[in-house]
Design a protein around this motif. Structure first.
Motif, short mmCIF file in Angstrom:
data_model
loop_
_atom_site.label_atom_id
_atom_site.label_comp_id
_atom_site.label_asym_id
_atom_site.label_seq_id
_atom_site.Cartn_x
_atom_site.Cartn_y
_atom_site.Cartn_z
N ALA A 144 0.87 -1.16 0.00
CA ALA A 144 0.00 0.00 0.00
C ALA A 144 0.92 1.22 0.00
O ALA A 144 1.95 1.21 0.67
N ALA A 145 0.56 2.24 -0.75
CA ALA A 145 1.45 3.40 -0.84
C ALA A 145 0.64 4.68 -0.96
O ALA A 145 -0.49 4.69 -1.46
N GLY A 146 1.26 5.75 -0.52
CA GLY A 146 0.66 7.06 -0.70
C GLY A 146 1.02 7.61 -2.07
O GLY A 146 2.15 7.43 -2.54
N TYR A 177 3.48 8.86 9.21
CA TYR A 177 3.36 9.34 7.84
C TYR A 177 4.22 10.59 7.71
O TYR A 177 4.59 11.23 8.70
N GLU A 178 4.51 10.96 6.48
CA GLU A 178 5.52 11.99 6.22
C GLU A 178 4.93 13.40 6.35
O GLU A 178 3.73 13.60 6.20
N VAL A 212 4.87 6.59 -2.20
CA VAL A 212 5.72 6.44 -1.01
C VAL A 212 5.11 5.39 -0.09
O VAL A 212 3.90 5.34 0.10
N GLY A 213 5.98 4.56 0.47
CA GLY A 213 5.52 3.54 1.41
C GLY A 213 6.65 3.12 2.34
O GLY A 213 7.75 3.69 2.29
N MET A 214 6.35 2.13 3.17
CA MET A 214 7.29 1.78 4.25
C MET A 214 7.82 0.35 4.11
O MET A 214 8.19 -0.27 5.11
N THR A 242 -3.27 4.16 -1.84
CA THR A 242 -4.37 4.15 -0.86
C THR A 242 -4.78 5.54 -0.40
O THR A 242 -5.83 5.69 0.23
N ASN A 243 -3.95 6.52 -0.66
CA ASN A 243 -4.26 7.88 -0.21
C ASN A 243 -3.47 8.89 -1.04
O ASN A 243 -2.42 8.55 -1.59
N ALA A 284 -1.05 11.35 -0.80
CA ALA A 284 -0.14 11.78 0.26
C ALA A 284 0.21 13.26 0.13
O ALA A 284 0.22 13.99 1.11
N VAL A 326 -5.98 3.51 4.81
CA VAL A 326 -5.07 2.74 3.96
C VAL A 326 -5.61 1.32 3.77
O VAL A 326 -5.68 0.80 2.65
#
Ligand code: HPA
Length: 294
Positions: A123-125, A205-206, A222-224, A247-248, A250, A271
């Motif tokens: 899942a990523a922004g 989150y950033e 962007v993701g983790m 998912t969003n 960002a 998310v």
């Protein structure tokens, strides 16, 4: 909890991963060719696996549990489009406190079981203005902030049985698999873009300033996660496909203009919800790809 980066205790990574692989191979006659690691909220992709044999991460020797909601901590071995697959419902992250070596333990064990292709999902922004929540992105390349800075699964003594000391990361995400994903998506009417994934350490989150920096550096999402597994997989010369579920939103497309609308304030629940909605597209894509990957 074993520390698999510690090779001094008589249980080096290779041996521990071999023990995990031997345990899995004794459970079932299925010999997976493709491993699919499912990111946050994407567990439903595993529902399309047929004749699945399920095993909890914690039952497998040296395999560590996932501590994040939305990550079930189950390994499913079965068939997707007739191809033997191993599907990880959940993964391990740096932000859980795991070392990079611990994070990549599952992909190493699965490679020793015979898997040659890794499908890494997350899942990523979205950073690219056109990326809407629910859309999918095939990863063309990555920017790994933790791995660039030394939080890297290849840090420490190199085990030549796994791969080279200095492996290249050119075309880390297999060009042929990327093209196949785009072709299948088009055929099935699934909206799939291609882009650059930036990994951050999380778990927060950033900030918008951090996101603008990532966007300026060429990141589209962007993701983790994902980058440590991609590096370990390429170290072992596996083929890698990366798929992000956006998912969003960002980053506000304000580019620093404070009068422009604000970006989403992301939450883990949002998310998970957005990933859950997109999971069936991902399942369709992966099942149609699997038949061609083999
Ligand atoms: N940032 C980092 N990781 C994420 C995000 C985000 O906006 N969305 C889903 N995973």
């Amino acid at each position: 909890m074993p520390n698999i980066s510690d090779t001094s205790d008589g249980l080096p990574v290779f041996r521990m991963a071999s023990e995990a692989a031997a345990f899995i191979s004794a459970l079932t006659a299925i010999r997976p060719e493709v491993a699919i690691i499912l990111g946050s909220g994407l567990s439903a992709v595993a529902d399309v696996v047929v004749d699945a044999v399920n095993v909890r991460f914690t039952e497998i020797p040296h395999w560590l549990p996932t501590t994040v909601s939305g990550h079930e901590g189950l390994l499913s071995l079965g068939h997707l489009a007739g191809i033997p697959v191993a599907v990880l419902r959940g993964r391990l992250h740096l932000y859980e406190g795991y070392t990079p070596q611990e994070v990549v333990f599952p992909i190493r064990a699965l490679h020793l079981l015979g898997v040659e292709t890794a499908v890494l999902t997350n899942a990523a922004g979205g950073l690219k203005p056109s990326f809407m929540p629910g859309s999918l992105m095939v990863i063309r390349d990555h920017i790994g902030l933790p791995t660039l800075a030394g939080l890297n699964p290849l840090t420490g003594p190199n085990d030549d049985r796994l791969g080279l000391r200095f492996p290249p990361m050119n075309d880390a995400y297999d060009p042929e698999l990327r093209q196949m994903a785009l072709t299948v998506a088009e055929q099935k009417g699934i909206d799939l873009a291609e882009g650059v994934y930036a990994m951050v350490g999380g778990p927060n989150y950033e900030t918008q300033a951090e996101l603008r920096m990532l966007r300026t550096c060429g990141a589209d999402a962007v993701g983790m996660s994902t980058v440590p597994e991609a590096i370990a997989a390429r170290h072992m010369r596996m083929r890698v496909l990366g798929l992000s579920c956006i998912t969003n939103t960002a980053l506000s497309d304000a580019a620093g203009d404070s009068s422009a609308p604000a970006a989403d304030v992301p939450t883990h629940e949002e998310v998970l919800r957005a990933a859950g909605v997109a999971a069936h597209h991902m399942a369709t894509l992966l099942s149609h790809m699997c038949a061609r990957i083999s």
